[in-house]
Design a protein around this motif. Structure first.
Motif, PDB file in Angstrom:
ATOM      1  N   GLN A 189      16.903 -17.536 -56.359  1.00  0.00           N
ATOM      2  CA  GLN A 189      16.291 -17.752 -57.664  1.00  0.00           C
ATOM      3  C   GLN A 189      17.062 -18.833 -58.412  1.00  0.00           C
ATOM      4  O   GLN A 189      18.279 -18.762 -58.539  1.00  0.00           O
ATOM      5  N   TRP A 190      16.322 -19.796 -58.913  1.00  0.00           N
ATOM      6  CA  TRP A 190      16.957 -20.859 -59.686  1.00  0.00           C
ATOM      7  C   TRP A 190      17.167 -20.395 -61.111  1.00  0.00           C
ATOM      8  O   TRP A 190      16.450 -19.547 -61.618  1.00  0.00           O
ATOM      9  N   GLN A 191      18.148 -20.983 -61.742  1.00  0.00           N
ATOM     10  CA  GLN A 191      18.398 -20.773 -63.157  1.00  0.00           C
ATOM     11  C   GLN A 191      17.807 -21.973 -63.899  1.00  0.00           C
ATOM     12  O   GLN A 191      17.560 -23.020 -63.301  1.00  0.00           O
ATOM     13  N   TYR A 192      17.607 -21.825 -65.190  1.00  0.00           N
ATOM     14  CA  TYR A 192      16.924 -22.844 -65.977  1.00  0.00           C
ATOM     15  C   TYR A 192      17.723 -23.198 -67.227  1.00  0.00           C
ATOM     16  O   TYR A 192      18.552 -22.421 -67.702  1.00  0.00           O
ATOM     17  N   GLN A 193      17.423 -24.384 -67.748  1.00  0.00           N
ATOM     18  CA  GLN A 193      17.964 -24.819 -69.022  1.00  0.00           C
ATOM     19  C   GLN A 193      16.860 -25.586 -69.739  1.00  0.00           C
ATOM     20  O   GLN A 193      16.170 -26.403 -69.123  1.00  0.00           O
ATOM     21  N   ARG A 250      20.525 -37.741 -78.748  1.00  0.00           N
ATOM     22  CA  ARG A 250      19.321 -37.085 -79.278  1.00  0.00           C
ATOM     23  C   ARG A 250      18.891 -35.881 -78.438  1.00  0.00           C
ATOM     24  O   ARG A 250      17.928 -35.206 -78.771  1.00  0.00           O
ATOM     25  N   SER A 251      19.591 -35.631 -77.360  1.00  0.00           N
ATOM     26  CA  SER A 251      19.238 -34.557 -76.436  1.00  0.00           C
ATOM     27  C   SER A 251      20.207 -33.383 -76.618  1.00  0.00           C
ATOM     28  O   SER A 251      21.426 -33.570 -76.611  1.00  0.00           O
ATOM     29  N   PHE A 252      19.648 -32.200 -76.754  1.00  0.00           N
ATOM     30  CA  PHE A 252      20.461 -31.003 -76.975  1.00  0.00           C
ATOM     31  C   PHE A 252      20.110 -29.945 -75.943  1.00  0.00           C
ATOM     32  O   PHE A 252      18.943 -29.534 -75.828  1.00  0.00           O
ATOM     33  N   ALA A 253      21.117 -29.513 -75.202  1.00  0.00           N
ATOM     34  CA  ALA A 253      20.933 -28.412 -74.259  1.00  0.00           C
ATOM     35  C   ALA A 253      20.924 -27.119 -75.055  1.00  0.00           C
ATOM     36  O   ALA A 253      21.727 -26.934 -75.980  1.00  0.00           O
ATOM     37  N   LEU A 254      20.021 -26.238 -74.698  1.00  0.00           N
ATOM     38  CA  LEU A 254      19.937 -24.949 -75.361  1.00  0.00           C
ATOM     39  C   LEU A 254      20.598 -23.901 -74.479  1.00  0.00           C
ATOM     40  O   LEU A 254      20.251 -23.753 -73.310  1.00  0.00           O
ATOM     41  N   HIS A 255      21.568 -23.225 -75.055  1.00  0.00           N
ATOM     42  CA  HIS A 255      22.298 -22.172 -74.357  1.00  0.00           C
ATOM     43  C   HIS A 255      21.797 -20.836 -74.901  1.00  0.00           C
ATOM     44  O   HIS A 255      21.609 -20.696 -76.109  1.00  0.00           O
ATOM     45  N   ILE A 256      21.596 -19.875 -74.024  1.00  0.00           N
ATOM     46  CA  ILE A 256      21.182 -18.540 -74.436  1.00  0.00           C
ATOM     47  C   ILE A 256      22.336 -17.585 -74.186  1.00  0.00           C
ATOM     48  O   ILE A 256      22.852 -17.517 -73.072  1.00  0.00           O
ATOM     49  N   LYS A 257      22.717 -16.882 -75.246  1.00  0.00           N
ATOM     50  CA  LYS A 257      23.835 -15.925 -75.176  1.00  0.00           C
ATOM     51  C   LYS A 257      25.072 -16.591 -74.573  1.00  0.00           C
ATOM     52  O   LYS A 257      25.783 -16.001 -73.764  1.00  0.00           O
ATOM     53  N   GLY A 258      25.296 -17.834 -74.931  1.00  0.00           N
ATOM     54  CA  GLY A 258      26.475 -18.566 -74.476  1.00  0.00           C
ATOM     55  C   GLY A 258      26.364 -19.164 -73.085  1.00  0.00           C
ATOM     56  O   GLY A 258      27.282 -19.835 -72.632  1.00  0.00           O
ATOM     57  N   GLU A 259      25.261 -18.961 -72.409  1.00  0.00           N
ATOM     58  CA  GLU A 259      25.098 -19.450 -71.043  1.00  0.00           C
ATOM     59  C   GLU A 259      24.291 -20.746 -71.027  1.00  0.00           C
ATOM     60  O   GLU A 259      23.239 -20.841 -71.660  1.00  0.00           O
ATOM     61  N   ALA A 260      24.777 -21.730 -70.260  1.00  0.00           N
ATOM     62  CA  ALA A 260      24.109 -23.028 -70.163  1.00  0.00           C
ATOM     63  C   ALA A 260      22.844 -22.965 -69.313  1.00  0.00           C
ATOM     64  O   ALA A 260      21.923 -23.754 -69.504  1.00  0.00           O
ATOM     65  N   VAL A 261      22.784 -22.048 -68.367  1.00  0.00           N
ATOM     66  CA  VAL A 261      21.594 -21.821 -67.551  1.00  0.00           C
ATOM     67  C   VAL A 261      21.286 -20.331 -67.578  1.00  0.00           C
ATOM     68  O   VAL A 261      22.180 -19.506 -67.732  1.00  0.00           O
ATOM     69  N   TYR A 262      19.996 -20.019 -67.405  1.00  0.00           N
ATOM     70  CA  TYR A 262      19.558 -18.642 -67.599  1.00  0.00           C
ATOM     71  C   TYR A 262      18.301 -18.377 -66.779  1.00  0.00           C
ATOM     72  O   TYR A 262      17.657 -19.306 -66.291  1.00  0.00           O
ATOM     73  N   PRO A 263      17.944 -17.100 -66.642  1.00  0.00           N
ATOM     74  CA  PRO A 263      16.781 -16.737 -65.819  1.00  0.00           C
ATOM     75  C   PRO A 263      15.468 -17.314 -66.380  1.00  0.00           C
ATOM     76  O   PRO A 263      15.337 -17.582 -67.581  1.00  0.00           O
ATOM     77  N   GLN A 291      12.585 -16.005 -66.996  1.00  0.00           N
ATOM     78  CA  GLN A 291      11.892 -15.276 -68.061  1.00  0.00           C
ATOM     79  C   GLN A 291      12.488 -15.579 -69.429  1.00  0.00           C
ATOM     80  O   GLN A 291      11.764 -15.650 -70.427  1.00  0.00           O
ATOM     81  N   GLU A 292      13.795 -15.797 -69.503  1.00  0.00           N
ATOM     82  CA  GLU A 292      14.414 -16.164 -70.784  1.00  0.00           C
ATOM     83  C   GLU A 292      14.013 -17.576 -71.181  1.00  0.00           C
ATOM     84  O   GLU A 292      13.733 -17.844 -72.357  1.00  0.00           O
ATOM     85  N   ALA A 293      13.986 -18.488 -70.220  1.00  0.00           N
ATOM     86  CA  ALA A 293      13.559 -19.864 -70.497  1.00  0.00           C
ATOM     87  C   ALA A 293      12.098 -19.879 -70.948  1.00  0.00           C
ATOM     88  O   ALA A 293      11.746 -20.582 -71.907  1.00  0.00           O
ATOM     89  N   ASP A 294      11.257 -19.100 -70.278  1.00  0.00           N
ATOM     90  CA  ASP A 294       9.837 -19.047 -70.632  1.00  0.00           C
ATOM     91  C   ASP A 294       9.638 -18.566 -72.074  1.00  0.00           C
ATOM     92  O   ASP A 294       8.855 -19.149 -72.834  1.00  0.00           O
ATOM     93  N   ARG A 354      12.393 -28.931 -69.449  1.00  0.00           N
ATOM     94  CA  ARG A 354      12.920 -27.803 -68.675  1.00  0.00           C
ATOM     95  C   ARG A 354      13.610 -28.372 -67.446  1.00  0.00           C
ATOM     96  O   ARG A 354      13.071 -29.232 -66.755  1.00  0.00           O
ATOM     97  N   HIS A 355      14.788 -27.859 -67.176  1.00  0.00           N
ATOM     98  CA  HIS A 355      15.558 -28.284 -66.010  1.00  0.00           C
ATOM     99  C   HIS A 355      15.934 -27.032 -65.239  1.00  0.00           C
ATOM    100  O   HIS A 355      16.058 -25.955 -65.806  1.00  0.00           O
ATOM    101  N   ASP A 356      16.117 -27.188 -63.920  1.00  0.00           N
ATOM    102  CA  ASP A 356      16.541 -26.038 -63.125  1.00  0.00           C
ATOM    103  C   ASP A 356      17.744 -26.427 -62.270  1.00  0.00           C
ATOM    104  O   ASP A 356      18.150 -27.574 -62.233  1.00  0.00           O
ATOM    105  N   THR A 357      18.298 -25.436 -61.623  1.00  0.00           N
ATOM    106  CA  THR A 357      19.514 -25.641 -60.834  1.00  0.00           C
ATOM    107  C   THR A 357      19.223 -26.062 -59.399  1.00  0.00           C
ATOM    108  O   THR A 357      20.164 -26.204 -58.614  1.00  0.00           O
ATOM    109  N   ASN A 358      17.980 -26.289 -59.071  1.00  0.00           N
ATOM    110  CA  ASN A 358      17.621 -26.753 -57.732  1.00  0.00           C
ATOM    111  C   ASN A 358      18.072 -28.210 -57.592  1.00  0.00           C
ATOM    112  O   ASN A 358      17.560 -29.085 -58.296  1.00  0.00           O
ATOM    113  N   PRO A 359      19.030 -28.504 -56.711  1.00  0.00           N
ATOM    114  CA  PRO A 359      19.525 -29.875 -56.578  1.00  0.00           C
ATOM    115  C   PRO A 359      18.422 -30.891 -56.274  1.00  0.00           C
ATOM    116  O   PRO A 359      18.525 -32.051 -56.674  1.00  0.00           O
ATOM    117  N   ALA A 360      17.363 -30.467 -55.613  1.00  0.00           N
ATOM    118  CA  ALA A 360      16.268 -31.385 -55.280  1.00  0.00           C
ATOM    119  C   ALA A 360      15.543 -31.887 -56.529  1.00  0.00           C
ATOM    120  O   ALA A 360      14.874 -32.918 -56.481  1.00  0.00           O
TER     121      ALA A 360
END
Length: 145
Positions: free
Chosen positions: A4-8, A87-100, A102-105, A125-131
């Protein structure tokens, strides 16, 4: 990661609002955006600040252990790329840079209502899939021992 990939999510702000957010990510000028973030226990981190933090950490601990150091430092030194990433801001949820997913959705669904195309330009939306992520240019790769 059990397949499962994580998202940001990232949010892109107009110059004036980005300057406010860089100084105070909880500033009242952020209006409904701040309320959406609070609802999801989310915070914003300017991508340019994140890059600067990475470079500073690498320089403090030895750049050999930081494979993205040269590429990130080059980005910080490039005025065009600086202007883009400030101008770009990463959104962290509960202090985490990447998240499941369902949280991203859920966060993305609520953010849609604050994107006006004027001060809050867009969401990505970005994911942890290197591809799905940019690969480091060869000129920044460290030779393997």
């Amino acid at each position: 990661m059990n397949g499962q990939w994580q998202y940001q999510l990232r949010i892109y702000l107009a110059d004036e609002l980005a300057a406010v957010a860089c100084g105070d990510p909880a500033a009242p000028a952020l209006g409904p955006l701040a309320r959406v973030l609070e609802k999801h226990s989310a915070t914003m981190k300017c991508q340019l600040d994140a890059f600067a933090d990475y470079v500073a950490e690498a320089e403090a601990h030895g750049v050999e252990g930081y494979p993205l150091y040269a590429w990130t430092k080059a980005t910080l030194e490039d005025p065009v790329k600086r202007a883009k990433h400030v101008r770009s801001f990463a959104l962290h949820i509960k202090g985490e840079a990447v998240y499941p997913k369902q949280e991203a959705d859920a966060l993305e669904a609520d953010l849609q209502s604050v994107v006006d195309g004027i001060s809050i330009l867009r969401i990505s939306r970005h994911d942890t899939n290197p591809a799905n992520n940019p690969q480091m240019p060869d000129r920044y790769r460290q030779p393997r021992a």
